[in-house]
Design a protein around this motif. Structure first.
Motif, PDB file in Angstrom:
ATOM      1  N   LEU A  83       1.633   4.295  -3.020  1.00 45.10           N
ATOM      2  CA  LEU A  83       1.551   5.753  -2.884  1.00 45.10           C
ATOM      3  C   LEU A  83       2.871   6.430  -3.229  1.00 45.10           C
ATOM      4  O   LEU A  83       2.893   7.449  -3.929  1.00 45.10           O
ATOM      5  CB  LEU A  83       1.148   6.132  -1.457  1.00 45.10           C
ATOM      6  CG  LEU A  83      -0.274   5.816  -0.993  1.00 45.10           C
ATOM      7  CD1 LEU A  83      -0.568   6.561   0.309  1.00 45.10           C
ATOM      8  CD2 LEU A  83      -1.301   6.162  -2.038  1.00 45.10           C
ATOM      9  N   VAL A  88      -4.657   5.446   2.568  1.00 45.04           N
ATOM     10  CA  VAL A  88      -4.182   4.142   3.045  1.00 45.04           C
ATOM     11  C   VAL A  88      -4.356   4.114   4.559  1.00 45.04           C
ATOM     12  O   VAL A  88      -4.023   5.078   5.240  1.00 45.04           O
ATOM     13  CB  VAL A  88      -2.698   3.924   2.675  1.00 45.04           C
ATOM     14  CG1 VAL A  88      -2.068   2.849   3.544  1.00 45.04           C
ATOM     15  CG2 VAL A  88      -2.568   3.553   1.213  1.00 45.04           C
ATOM     16  N   SER A 112      -8.643  12.152  -3.402  1.00 45.22           N
ATOM     17  CA  SER A 112      -7.754  11.618  -2.371  1.00 45.22           C
ATOM     18  C   SER A 112      -7.645  10.106  -2.493  1.00 45.22           C
ATOM     19  O   SER A 112      -8.620   9.432  -2.825  1.00 45.22           O
ATOM     20  CB  SER A 112      -8.262  11.973  -0.967  1.00 45.22           C
ATOM     21  OG  SER A 112      -8.253  13.360  -0.751  1.00 45.22           O
ATOM     22  N   ILE A 113      -6.440   9.605  -2.199  1.00 44.66           N
ATOM     23  CA  ILE A 113      -6.229   8.169  -2.026  1.00 44.66           C
ATOM     24  C   ILE A 113      -5.744   7.984  -0.601  1.00 44.66           C
ATOM     25  O   ILE A 113      -4.741   8.574  -0.196  1.00 44.66           O
ATOM     26  CB  ILE A 113      -5.196   7.616  -3.024  1.00 44.66           C
ATOM     27  CG1 ILE A 113      -5.673   7.844  -4.461  1.00 44.66           C
ATOM     28  CG2 ILE A 113      -4.973   6.125  -2.784  1.00 44.66           C
ATOM     29  CD1 ILE A 113      -4.697   7.348  -5.516  1.00 44.66           C
ATOM     30  N   ARG A 115       0.825  -1.210   0.000  1.00 37.91           N
ATOM     31  CA  ARG A 115       0.000   0.000   0.000  1.00 37.91           C
ATOM     32  C   ARG A 115       0.861   1.263   0.000  1.00 37.91           C
ATOM     33  O   ARG A 115       0.673   2.161  -0.835  1.00 37.91           O
ATOM     34  CB  ARG A 115      -0.913   0.006   1.236  1.00 37.91           C
ATOM     35  CG  ARG A 115      -1.854  -1.170   1.332  1.00 37.91           C
ATOM     36  CD  ARG A 115      -2.393  -1.316   2.741  1.00 37.91           C
ATOM     37  NE  ARG A 115      -1.292  -1.358   3.700  1.00 37.91           N
ATOM     38  CZ  ARG A 115      -1.451  -1.294   5.010  1.00 37.91           C
ATOM     39  NH1 ARG A 115      -2.651  -1.172   5.523  1.00 37.91           N
ATOM     40  NH2 ARG A 115      -0.408  -1.352   5.833  1.00 37.91           N
ATOM     41  N   THR A 116       1.804   1.346   0.943  1.00 39.96           N
ATOM     42  CA  THR A 116       2.671   2.532   1.017  1.00 39.96           C
ATOM     43  C   THR A 116       3.532   2.651  -0.224  1.00 39.96           C
ATOM     44  O   THR A 116       3.743   3.751  -0.754  1.00 39.96           O
ATOM     45  CB  THR A 116       3.547   2.457   2.283  1.00 39.96           C
ATOM     46  OG1 THR A 116       2.712   2.594   3.436  1.00 39.96           O
ATOM     47  CG2 THR A 116       4.600   3.550   2.290  1.00 39.96           C
ATOM     48  N   ASP A 155      -1.184   8.655   3.623  1.00 43.19           N
ATOM     49  CA  ASP A 155      -0.777   7.383   4.217  1.00 43.19           C
ATOM     50  C   ASP A 155      -1.023   7.443   5.726  1.00 43.19           C
ATOM     51  O   ASP A 155      -0.369   8.197   6.444  1.00 43.19           O
ATOM     52  CB  ASP A 155       0.710   7.122   3.930  1.00 43.19           C
ATOM     53  CG  ASP A 155       1.087   5.661   4.093  1.00 43.19           C
ATOM     54  OD1 ASP A 155       0.252   4.892   4.623  1.00 43.19           O
ATOM     55  OD2 ASP A 155       2.202   5.284   3.699  1.00 43.19           O
ATOM     56  N   TYR A 211       1.597  14.415  -1.034  1.00 45.05           N
ATOM     57  CA  TYR A 211       1.754  13.162  -0.295  1.00 45.05           C
ATOM     58  C   TYR A 211       2.024  13.449   1.177  1.00 45.05           C
ATOM     59  O   TYR A 211       2.883  14.263   1.513  1.00 45.05           O
ATOM     60  CB  TYR A 211       2.921  12.357  -0.878  1.00 45.05           C
ATOM     61  CG  TYR A 211       3.341  11.170  -0.040  1.00 45.05           C
ATOM     62  CD1 TYR A 211       2.591  10.000  -0.041  1.00 45.05           C
ATOM     63  CD2 TYR A 211       4.483  11.227   0.762  1.00 45.05           C
ATOM     64  CE1 TYR A 211       2.966   8.905   0.729  1.00 45.05           C
ATOM     65  CE2 TYR A 211       4.873  10.140   1.530  1.00 45.05           C
ATOM     66  CZ  TYR A 211       4.111   8.988   1.511  1.00 45.05           C
ATOM     67  OH  TYR A 211       4.485   7.909   2.283  1.00 45.05           O
ATOM     68  N   LEU A 226      -2.411  12.152  -1.652  1.00 42.90           N
ATOM     69  CA  LEU A 226      -2.047  10.784  -1.294  1.00 42.90           C
ATOM     70  C   LEU A 226      -1.792  10.761   0.207  1.00 42.90           C
ATOM     71  O   LEU A 226      -0.818  11.341   0.682  1.00 42.90           O
ATOM     72  CB  LEU A 226      -0.794  10.343  -2.060  1.00 42.90           C
ATOM     73  CG  LEU A 226      -0.845  10.508  -3.589  1.00 42.90           C
ATOM     74  CD1 LEU A 226       0.514  10.188  -4.200  1.00 42.90           C
ATOM     75  CD2 LEU A 226      -1.924   9.636  -4.199  1.00 42.90           C
TER      76      LEU A 226
END
Length: 506
Positions: free
Chosen positions: A297, A452, A449-450, A293-294, A421, A333, A419
């Motif tokens: 990103l 995690v 937005s994404i 996942r990370t 995290d 990010y 992004l």
């Protein structure tokens, strides 16, 4: 070694008015591996702290083989034969394996350390625990994380535990390292050690556990033999009846996606990942630790290179663009580690809200506090950051306000794609809701937005859509009414052989 039962009798711990654990009564049978599960805030960490002697119960008892015990210090717990291996390793990197195993108990002869005896005892113990491939003389820092985890457990075994608590021992290990870990745990179990195995990696429990016990909201939620612990049983124990979620429901924007990813690969994490991100959409990425996942990103942001695949941002192929170019094109990010990669703790709130946008605020390459001040003030007001003076060091703020500053720093760049995290890590529930509200407000303005997060219930609450990463690819997708925690956990638990790509719609 004979086995030792562990019995909890109404074990309770309160912190003021906060009920961390309430009336936990249960018997863990000797010589078995007992998985202890529960979402964050369920009381697992509090239980570990009481077992290890770090905190005392408010009420209740811990009994070993029928004898009630009370620990006022970790040393008292150790003397009772209760040993804890924490998720954060306690090894000293510059010392040898042998020195770490017997740290504080180094053999001596004539007042000096007996090095031959130390290395001989450590080598014998490593061989006895099935880890003879680890050199007792090697500095720990030269070992892989998985090998270091094995050394930590061998160190625990040197204390001859009656009861061994393992807190997320496999959370950062590769599959081959997990196999070695399980072999070591089974060896201890077969010698009569009662093992309490705490893990979020639910899919691995059938390989190692004899029973599964769950805590939920500080209360005992149930316990079943592993043979009866179907995914549905586990999820019901962890979550119970979940109330409806309060999040805005938005349909994806029509037209060209803001971001398109096609056939992305990054060994060893990603093999073939493709998805689109609509304008104003909040997309969640779920998956177990180590699922990539990370890394996904970081690859999208240009901080890591994909081995293959294409990234298209706002209709332009940016696959070959570096990080500054992607930032200039509208990417932002926020790292999962805000203290080391998201903030400069010794600098002021003002400075931290300006870092990412200095180039945009500068005039002919120069900036000033006056030019920066309106941008800083806007983020403090819009994000409701609680700070008496923007010139105070950011280290003086709460975790929730620090996280808002991490986000606000990047919002000053006027991004098109955020992004994020682990945006809710290490903050309280109220601050987490405020951060989600910030994400939703940006979505209403067209910012995509994404997100995690390891907390799948957070993704279900925050996101419009969630994709699940497993085995280097997307194995499931959830939207609308189908987007709820139990479904997400079930998707991450499903064995890969059964996990065909599916789409769950409202």
């Amino acid at each position: 070694m004979s086995g030792f039962d562990l019995e909890l009798r109404g074990l309770t711990r309160h912190y003021g008015t906060v009920r961390a654990l309430e009336g936990f009564s249960h018997r863990f049978a000797a010589g078995q591996v007992h998985a202890l599960i529960g979402k964050n805030g369920s009381g697992k960490s509090t239980f570990v702290k009481m077992m290890s002697g770090a905190v005392e119960p408010t009420s209740g008892e811990i009994a070993v083989n029928g004898t009630a015990l009370r620990f006022r210090t970790p040393q008292e717990a150790l003397r009772a034969g209760i040993v804890t291996v924490y998720q954060e390793l306690s090894l000293v990197p510059g010392l040898s394996v042998a020195e770490n195993i017997f740290l504080g108990r180094l053999p001596r002869r004539h007042g000096l350390i007996d090095w031959p005896q130390l290395f001989e005892r450590a080598s014998r113990l490593l061989a006895d625990m099935g880890a003879s491939d680890i050199d007792a003389r090697m500095p720990v820092e030269r070992l892989s994380l998985g090998r270091q985890q094995l050394v930590e457990i061998v160190k625990a075994s040197s204390l001859e535990p009656r009861i061994l608590l393992l807190d997320e021992p496999s959370s950062a290990l590769a599959a081959t390292e997990v196999d070695s870990l399980f072999a070591l745990v089974r060896r201890l179990r077969d010698r009569g050690v009662t093992v309490i195995y705490i893990s979020h990696r639910l899919a691995e429990l059938p390989q190692i556990a004899d029973t599964v016990t769950a805590l939920r909201d500080g209360l005992f939620a149930g316990s079943v033999p592993m043979a009866e612990a179907t995914p549905q049983v586990i999820l019901d124990m962890m979550f119970g009846d979940i109330p409806p979620l309060d999040r805005p429901i938005r349909a994806p924007a029509a037209g060209t996606p803001v971001l398109s990813a096609r056939n992305l690969a990054m060994a060893p994490w990603l093999t073939d990942v493709s998805f689109d991100l609509a304008a104003g959409e909040v997309l969640g990425i779920a998956g177990m630790l180590g699922s990539g996942r990370t890394e996904l990103l970081l690859g999208l942001f240009g901080a890591r290179r994909f081995d293959a695949g294409r990234v298209v941002l706002l209709g332009r192929d940016v696959s070959d663009d570096d990080l500054p170019a992607r930032k200039a094109a509208g990417m932002a990010y926020t790292s999962e580690d805000r203290k080391h990669a998201g903030l400069v703790l010794d600098h002021s709130v003002h400075a931290n809200l300006s870092l990412a946008s200095l180039r945009q605020m500068a005039l002919r390459g120069f900036t000033s506090l006056g030019r920066e001040r309106p941008h800083v003030a806007r983020q403090i007001a819009d994000l409701q950051i609680k700070v008496a003076d923007p010139m105070l060091p950011v280290a003086s703020l709460s975790g929730g306000n620090q996280q808002k500053i991490v986000v606000g720093n990047w919002l000053n760049t006027a991004p098109r794609v955020l992004l994020l995290d682990e945006p809710g890590r290490g903050v309280d529930v109220q601050a987490k809701r405020q951060i989600y509200r910030i994400i939703w407000d940006q979505a209403a303005r067209g910012v995509s937005s994404i997100v995690v997060s390891t907390e799948l219930e957070d993704l279900a609450e925050c996101c419009d859509r969630v994709i699940v990463l497993r085995g280097g690819r997307i194995t499931a997708e959830f939207t609308g009414a189908a987007l709820e925690p139990k479904s997400l956990y079930a998707a991450t638990m499903t064995p890969l052989a059964q996990a065909e790509p599916v789409t769950e719609k409202a």
